[in-house]
Motif scaffolding. Structure first.
Motif, short mmCIF file in Angstrom:
data_model
loop_
_atom_site.label_atom_id
_atom_site.label_comp_id
_atom_site.label_asym_id
_atom_site.label_seq_id
_atom_site.Cartn_x
_atom_site.Cartn_y
_atom_site.Cartn_z
N TYR A 221 -13.52 1.13 1.01
CA TYR A 221 -13.34 1.90 2.24
C TYR A 221 -14.06 1.25 3.42
O TYR A 221 -13.68 1.47 4.58
N ILE A 225 -9.16 -3.60 6.82
CA ILE A 225 -7.79 -3.57 6.30
C ILE A 225 -6.97 -4.71 6.88
O ILE A 225 -6.17 -5.34 6.18
N MET A 252 0.64 -0.02 3.37
CA MET A 252 -0.24 0.91 2.68
C MET A 252 0.51 1.47 1.46
O MET A 252 1.68 1.78 1.52
N SER A 255 2.51 7.03 -2.24
CA SER A 255 2.06 7.93 -3.31
C SER A 255 2.85 7.71 -4.60
O SER A 255 2.35 7.96 -5.69
N ARG A 260 -2.86 8.12 -6.43
CA ARG A 260 -3.38 8.75 -5.21
C ARG A 260 -2.82 8.13 -3.94
O ARG A 260 -3.27 8.45 -2.85
N ALA A 262 -2.27 5.54 -0.90
CA ALA A 262 -3.09 4.57 -0.19
C ALA A 262 -4.58 4.90 -0.27
O ALA A 262 -5.43 4.01 -0.34
N LEU A 263 -4.92 6.17 -0.23
CA LEU A 263 -6.33 6.58 -0.21
C LEU A 263 -6.70 7.18 -1.55
O LEU A 263 -6.59 8.39 -1.79
N ASP A 265 -9.60 7.56 -4.86
CA ASP A 265 -10.99 8.00 -4.90
C ASP A 265 -11.96 6.89 -4.55
O ASP A 265 -12.99 7.14 -3.92
N TYR A 267 -10.88 3.42 -3.53
CA TYR A 267 -10.33 2.25 -2.83
C TYR A 267 -9.22 2.66 -1.87
O TYR A 267 -8.67 3.77 -1.95
N VAL A 268 -8.88 1.72 -1.01
CA VAL A 268 -7.72 1.84 -0.13
C VAL A 268 -6.64 0.91 -0.70
O VAL A 268 -6.88 -0.27 -0.92
#
Length: 330
Positions: A221, A225, A252, A255, A260, A262-263, A265, A267-268
């Motif tokens: 995070y 990017i 990005m 889902s 999860r 792009a976002l 728990d 990582y991106v």
């Protein structure tokens, strides 16, 4: 001896043709043809029977030879237009010769004056075919499915296919009218009934000249990017087996591509999509491995983290984890 023979003949159960005539009568009393008339003029006994047999043999030879010289080459040219290899053409040509032989036999019997016998045999054959068909439904289903595979060509020998929602995958080694043999990537041989493949969704990644691949990269995070995106694209452009057109892209992660999106728990998610030419399983694995390794090295050099998945244990116990943990200890 003669009396015994005639008595034996008298006891035989006559077999009738559809028009009511006896089959034995049709065989022993064929229609008089040109050859029969010629033999009769020479005073040869049973000229009608011998004439019919000679007519049948000559007609069968001429018709079958004519078919081999015209129909078989014509079918072969049609198969060549569909770009079938020798292994795929062989059973189709055999089937063509079988059908052609049957038609030549039927026409020869009719020319020889045994048309009524042909009608009788056709009726008997139809009944036998029905009985055999009921007993061999699965085999006939696989045969018909094999015909559709040859006609529709969803895959070819040497293609990499997947079916049953990806449960099975491998390289097609052989296609027959009953089964298809697939060599898995663990070197196991799968013998698959053709009906299974035609009734299921078949994934053929190498059906076209180009194949799009994708890989999901995860960065921390706190990482940049845009910098990570530039590195991913630069390494794709450097790789000689990754095409410039269509150009690689980075987006990005959606889902649908991870749990999860792009976002996550820890990582991106960034999804890289790129294309390779003349795809096969070996090229796919080789290119992906080299590309991902190059990106990982660049991330390490730039200080971009690729964090391991993390699990929030506190979240597993509801709104008040301390109470839940205490209750477990007790």
């Amino acid at each position: 001896m003669a009396v015994g023979y005639s008595g034996w003949v008298a006891q035989q159960v006559p077999v009738e043709t559809p028009n009511g005539s006896n089959v034995s009568e049709v065989i022993s009393n064929p229609e008089q043809g040109p050859i029969g008339e010629l033999l009769h003029e020479f005073g040869i006994p049973y000229s009608d029977v011998f004439g019919a047999i000679i007519t049948f043999v000559i007609a069968l030879f001429v018709l079958y030879s004519l078919g081999r010289a015209t129909i078989v080459p014509f079918v072969s040219r049609l198969l060549n237009r569909r770009d079938l290899d020798k292994h795929e053409k062989t059973p189709l040509l055999r089937l063509t010769k079988l059908v052609m032989g049957f038609l030549a036999l039927a026409a020869s019997l009719n020319i020889a004056g045994y048309g009524q016998l042909l009608t009788s045999l056709a009726a008997i054959g139809a009944a036998a075919t029905l009985a055999i068909g009921l007993a061999l439904q699965d085999s006939l289903s696989n045969f018909v499915a094999g015909m559709f595979i040859y006609i529709d060509r969803p895959f070819r020998i040497g293609d990499w296919i997947e079916w049953d929602e990806g449960t099975y995958a491998g390289i097609v080694e052989d296609i027959t009218f009953r089964v298809t043999r697939v060599r898995t990537f663990d070197n196991e041989l799968l013998t698959v009934p053709n009906s299974v493949l035609t009734d299921d969704v078949i994934k053929n990644p190498v059906a076209k000249d180009e194949l799009r691949l994708q890989f999901n990269f995860g960065i921390g995070y706190d990482d940049d990017i845009e910098e990570a995106t530039d590195i991913i694209l630069e390494e794709a452009e450097k790789h000689e087996d990754i095409l410039d057109d269509p150009a690689p892209t980075v987006r990005m992660t959606e889902s649908s591509e991870s749990d999860r999106g792009a976002l996550a728990d820890s990582y991106v998610g960034l999804t890289s999509r790129y294309w390779i030419a003349d795809p096969n399983r070996g090229d796919y694995l080789k290119t992906r491995g080299e590309y991902v390794t190059a990106v990982k090295n660049r991330f390490d050099a730039a200080g971009i983290d690729m964090p391991d998945p993390q699990i929030d244990l506190a979240g597993q116990y509801g709104q008040n984890p301390a109470v839940r943990i205490d209750s477990v200890d007790r």
